[in-house]
Motif scaffolding. Structure first.
Motif, PDB file in Angstrom:
ATOM      1  N   GLN A  67       0.809  -1.222   0.000  1.00  0.00           N
ATOM      2  CA  GLN A  67       0.000   0.000   0.000  1.00  0.00           C
ATOM      3  C   GLN A  67       0.844   1.275   0.000  1.00  0.00           C
ATOM      4  O   GLN A  67       0.323   2.377  -0.117  1.00  0.00           O
ATOM      5  CB  GLN A  67      -0.952   0.010   1.210  1.00  0.00           C
ATOM      6  N   ARG A 125       2.502   6.032  -2.456  1.00  0.00           N
ATOM      7  CA  ARG A 125       1.261   6.664  -2.927  1.00  0.00           C
ATOM      8  C   ARG A 125       1.485   7.593  -4.119  1.00  0.00           C
ATOM      9  O   ARG A 125       0.693   7.603  -5.068  1.00  0.00           O
ATOM     10  CB  ARG A 125       0.611   7.424  -1.750  1.00  0.00           C
ATOM     11  N   GLU A 135       2.045   5.502  -7.232  1.00  0.00           N
ATOM     12  CA  GLU A 135       0.857   4.908  -7.849  1.00  0.00           C
ATOM     13  C   GLU A 135      -0.088   5.946  -8.435  1.00  0.00           C
ATOM     14  O   GLU A 135      -0.717   5.695  -9.468  1.00  0.00           O
ATOM     15  CB  GLU A 135       0.115   4.034  -6.821  1.00  0.00           C
TER      16      GLU A 135
END
Ligand SMILES: O=c1ccn([C@@H]2O[C@H](COP(=O)(O)OP(=O)(O)O[C@H]3O[C@H](CO)[C@@H](O)[C@H](O)[C@H]3O)[C@@H](O)[C@H]2O)c(=O)[nH]1
Ligand SMILES: O=C(O)[C@H](O)COP(=O)(O)O
Length: 385
Positions: free
Chosen positions: A234, A237, A240
């Motif tokens: 995850q 950030r 992505e």
């Protein structure tokens, strides 16, 4: 994904486990290449000391500590084995084709055939692993004890203002990376962020490796899993949400990089000295795009080094980082640094860590537009009625 990228993934993605350190040490002796490690640091007193200590202990001959034995180290548990799989586009892992993904053996085939003379595994048992010749922390204007901690751990510390005083330093990470070229001398320069936690020397050995063993490789980026808040995959950030879409749409040849923004990469000085350095956080995207245009995709590579943990910035700070990255891309687009003609149907390739490595999954990007409703006959008729 472009076919060229699929081929590149099979040829130029490796795992750190593919090149044992003793083999790298032998390759380094055979080629005579020297290696500088540079840590850009702005207020990193909590982490910089440990990173310096690990590199000195494991990759600089131990600096007085016992040398690593001649036997090749077994891969510690958790060490990445595979690299990147080239699988089906957009499909789940279960839909993977029966054709084998590029195995480690395939990825390292050129090494196995002995691309560097004398780089065999039969080395003297007491050979020290000296992969790094110099380790420099560039202080980017810290107000904490970064410089003292780094020096105490054994690094040479240079303040950005002490380098090239004729040109006053600008704030930013790219600025100190650029200046570092003036105070280091290695043929290979390896950048490592100073905020990494649970740092492993594999990060350095992994990305320096191909530069020691593959004469045609000029820049190598680390790839890794990036947990965030305890959740695997995850993190990253800005990668992505900004960098990956930008690269996929404008430079699809770079779509195979799992971590295009990662701060751990190594390159030949002969390449770095030719490239402009954006002063801020645009530096990674800028170097990648410009390296592509300077040496071509086949001279770029990536190596799986495991898991990266670091200090996370908040969303507003990442917004500023994203703006700098977008601006860096904009400047390159304006300079005509474009990839191959835009794909007819643009795709976004993302990566997911699986047991086999990083699996690419490609998705079509929404691209259709509807015309203004006034152009639609039914709408006009409805208005008349
Ligand atoms: O003005 C600065 C800002 C940062 N740093 C150092 O640069 C490294 C990375 O900075 P950080 O703020 O931790 O970046 P991230 O939020 O982790 O950003 C990621 O994405 C950035 C944009 O590509 C890359 O520069 C980073 O290496 C990468 O880790 C750290 O050692 C910092 O101390 C400086 O030396 N000077
Ligand atoms: O590389 C990035 O995308 C930024 O460093 C943000 O990383 P994070 O989401 O893991 O904090």
């Amino acid at each position: 994904m472009l076919e060229e990228v699929e081929r590149w993934l099979a040829r130029r993605s490796w795992s750190v486990a593919d090149r044992p350190r003793q083999q790298l040490a032998a390759a380094k002796r055979a080629t005579g290449a020297t290696v500088s490690v540079v840590l850009p640091a702005l207020d990193e007193e909590e982490t910089v000391g440990e990173i310096v200590a690990v590199i000195r202990r494991e990759l600089m001959g131990g600096a007085g500590e016992p040398a690593e034995g001649g036997a090749q180290r077994p891969a510690p548990s958790g060490r990445p084995a595979p690299s990147v799989r080239t699988g089906p586009e957009g499909g789940p892992a279960a839909g993977a084709p029966s054709a084998p993904a590029p195995s480690r053996a395939t990825a390292t085939g050129s090494m196995a055939s002995g691309s560097v003379p004398g780089a065999g595994a039969e080395e003297e048992a007491d050979e020290r692993v000296r992969l790094v010749d110099e380790l420099v922390v560039i202080d980017s204007g810290s107000t904490d004890r970064t410089a003292e901690v780094a020096a105490a751990a054994g690094a040479r510390v240079v303040h950005r203002d002490a380098i090239l005083p004729r040109i006053p330093a600008l704030p930013g990470k790219g600025e100190v990376l650029w200046r570092s070229l003036l105070v280091t001398s290695g043929d290979i320069v390896c950048f490592v962020d100073a905020d990494l936690r649970q740092f492993s020397a594999d990060f350095v050995a992994g990305i320096v490796g191909p530069l020691l063993t593959e004469p045609d490789v000029h820049l190598v980026k680390a790839m890794y899993d990036r947990p965030l808040g305890g959740q695997p995959g995850q993190g990253g950030r800005v990668t992505e949400l900004m960098a990956r879409p930008l690269l996929n749409l404008h430079w699809p040849r770079l779509a195979g990089f799992v971590q295009p923004l990662g701060g751990e990469y190594a390159a030949r000085r002969s390449l770095l000295e030719q490239l402009p350095f954006p002063v801020g956080y645009g530096v990674e995207l800028g170097l990648l795009v410009d390296a592509l245009h300077t040496v071509g995709l086949d001279a770029l590579a990536q190596v799986d080094v495991g898991v990266r943990r670091h200090r996370h910035q908040d969303g507003r700070a990442l917004g500023r980082m994203a703006a700098a990255i977008y601006r860096t891309a904009q400047l390159r687009l304006a300079r005509g640094r474009l990839g191959p003609p835009a794909l007819v149907r643009p795709v976004l390739t993302q990566f997911e860590r699986t047991e086999e490595g990083f699996e690419p999954r490609s998705y079509e990007v929404d691209t259709e537009e509807r015309p203004p409703m006034t152009k639609i006959a039914e709408y006009a008729r409805r208005r008349v009625a």
